[in-house]
Write an enzyme that holds these catalytic residues in place. Sequence first.
Site, short mmCIF file in Angstrom:
data_model
loop_
_atom_site.label_atom_id
_atom_site.label_comp_id
_atom_site.label_asym_id
_atom_site.label_seq_id
_atom_site.Cartn_x
_atom_site.Cartn_y
_atom_site.Cartn_z
N GLY A 48 44.24 44.58 40.94
CA GLY A 48 45.28 43.90 41.71
C GLY A 48 46.32 43.18 40.85
N ASP A 94 33.08 34.14 36.07
CA ASP A 94 32.98 33.97 37.52
C ASP A 94 33.38 32.52 37.79
OD1 ASP A 94 32.23 33.43 40.13
OD2 ASP A 94 30.40 34.64 40.02
N TYR A 218 42.00 31.17 54.65
CA TYR A 218 42.73 31.55 53.44
C TYR A 218 43.96 30.64 53.26
CZ TYR A 218 45.38 34.61 50.29
OH TYR A 218 46.09 35.11 49.24
N LYS A 222 44.88 28.04 50.21
CA LYS A 222 46.08 28.15 49.39
C LYS A 222 46.95 26.91 49.52
CE LYS A 222 45.18 32.11 47.54
NZ LYS A 222 45.06 32.32 46.11
N VAL A 255 51.36 42.06 48.98
CA VAL A 255 51.20 43.05 47.92
C VAL A 255 50.14 44.09 48.26
CG1 VAL A 255 50.87 43.30 45.43
CG2 VAL A 255 51.76 41.16 46.33
P1 NAP Z 1 42.44 41.60 44.74
O1 NAP Z 1 42.94 42.92 44.27
O2 NAP Z 1 41.42 41.56 45.83
O3 NAP Z 1 41.90 40.81 43.46
C1 NAP Z 1 41.19 39.62 43.57
C2 NAP Z 1 40.51 39.39 42.25
O4 NAP Z 1 39.81 38.13 42.31
C3 NAP Z 1 39.46 40.47 41.92
O5 NAP Z 1 39.56 40.78 40.55
C4 NAP Z 1 38.14 39.76 42.24
O6 NAP Z 1 37.04 40.25 41.51
C5 NAP Z 1 38.51 38.37 41.76
N1 NAP Z 1 37.54 37.35 42.18
C6 NAP Z 1 37.10 37.04 43.44
N2 NAP Z 1 36.17 36.06 43.37
C7 NAP Z 1 36.03 35.74 42.06
C8 NAP Z 1 35.23 34.82 41.35
N3 NAP Z 1 34.35 34.02 41.96
N4 NAP Z 1 35.36 34.75 39.99
C9 NAP Z 1 36.22 35.55 39.33
N5 NAP Z 1 37.00 36.47 39.95
C10 NAP Z 1 36.89 36.55 41.29
O7 NAP Z 1 43.60 40.68 45.27
P2 NAP Z 1 45.09 40.36 44.79
O8 NAP Z 1 45.97 40.72 45.90
O9 NAP Z 1 45.33 40.88 43.43
O10 NAP Z 1 45.00 38.78 44.77
C11 NAP Z 1 45.05 38.02 43.58
C12 NAP Z 1 45.50 36.60 43.94
O11 NAP Z 1 46.80 36.66 44.55
C13 NAP Z 1 44.60 35.87 44.93
O12 NAP Z 1 44.52 34.51 44.56
C14 NAP Z 1 45.35 36.02 46.23
O13 NAP Z 1 45.00 35.02 47.14
C15 NAP Z 1 46.79 35.92 45.76
N6 NAP Z 1 47.74 36.48 46.72
C16 NAP Z 1 47.72 37.81 47.05
C17 NAP Z 1 48.64 38.29 48.00
C18 NAP Z 1 48.68 39.74 48.40
O14 NAP Z 1 49.52 40.10 49.27
N7 NAP Z 1 47.85 40.61 47.85
C19 NAP Z 1 49.56 37.41 48.58
C20 NAP Z 1 49.55 36.06 48.22
C21 NAP Z 1 48.64 35.61 47.27
P3 NAP Z 1 36.04 41.38 42.13
O15 NAP Z 1 36.70 42.71 41.87
O16 NAP Z 1 34.79 41.16 41.37
O17 NAP Z 1 35.90 41.10 43.60
#
Ligand code: NAP
Length: 299
Positions: A48, A94, A218, A222, A255
């Site tokens: 991601g 973690d 969520y 945030k 995203v």
């Molecule tokens: P994603 O692809 O689901 O990636 C999330 C990442 O966080 C994964 O690598 C996951 O690891 C890791 N993770 C979860 N729990 C963890 C823990 N306890 N320790 C270490 N790593 C952990 O999501 P993303 O969209 O890239 O999101 C990344 C960030 O952007 C998040 O904070 C999310 O809230 C924020 N965000 C995303 C969006 C969007 O539209 N996607 C919008 C606003 C904000 P695993 O693979 O092991 O699960």
Amino acid sequence: MVGSKEKSKEKRDKRLQEISLLRTIPYSDHQRWWTSETVAVVTGANRGIGFEMVRQLAGHGLTVILTSRDENVGVEAAKVLQEGGFNVDFHRLDILDSSSIQDFCKWIKEKYGFIDINNAGVNYNVGSDNSVEFSHMVISTNYYGTKNIIKAMIPLMRHASQGARIVNKLENEAVRAKLIDVDSLTEEMVDKTVSEFLKQVEEGTWESGGWPHSFTDYSVSKMAVNAYTRVLAKELSERPEGEKIYANCFCPGWVKTAMTGYAGNISAEDGADTGVWLALLPDQAITGKFFAERREINF
Ligand code: NAP
């Protein structure tokens, strides 16, 4: 008479022009303050937006530590970038496990100094679902996990003349309304707000609690990260010159990642862009701010 469609097109074009101007900062040679010795740490980086941030920061010539809670997955993700010629190292982390945080900090201390933190996150609601079944996990990871890793890493942050940087990712919209005046805000108030939410979830009264209506758990998590970033930025700004750390957060947009079920409207590459830009800005007087598309969002 100019119609509303033309007006919004004009506005959009103007914004795109501004963004393309901003994109020249800080990447021109004379503004480049970092070297290959500058170390960035990205949490939740096996996929991601986190993975993209590693790729882009390494592409700008920094040394980047890709961290992941799953060792095998993280090693594989790092290998993809290493094979592409990027200067990427791996360590397991973690953010929910204090011994993992300790191990990581010990390793960093022995091997590196570093400049940047980016946060991992979880969300269990996709589309129009709004279950609070996993509220504890969401708040623990997104808020407490982020806070814990930041606190553990601050003492390890290098005192560069350009200042060290913390960048958190978060959501905007409904969350904004809940934010409180930064002058009176404290970490205890943020903790109390999330505890109150979790208590209402346990008691089954959260629906009338005035919380955001969609992605409630969520959004609360945030909101807390945003508020905490401001509290932290204020504390860190009191440090003497030469020991500054700048803390900001950004919304990457909606995203296409696992978190959104790949239903977003922008790529992970574009989503990571504002975070990378914030981490690399020269002469950062910017701290305690919230950005989207390289633009500050005011509450
Ligand atoms: P994603 O692809 O689901 O990636 C999330 C990442 O966080 C994964 O690598 C996951 O690891 C890791 N993770 C979860 N729990 C963890 C823990 N306890 N320790 C270490 N790593 C952990 O999501 P993303 O969209 O890239 O999101 C990344 C960030 O952007 C998040 O904070 C999310 O809230 C924020 N965000 C995303 C969006 C969007 O539209 N996607 C919008 C606003 C904000 P695993 O693979 O092991 O699960």
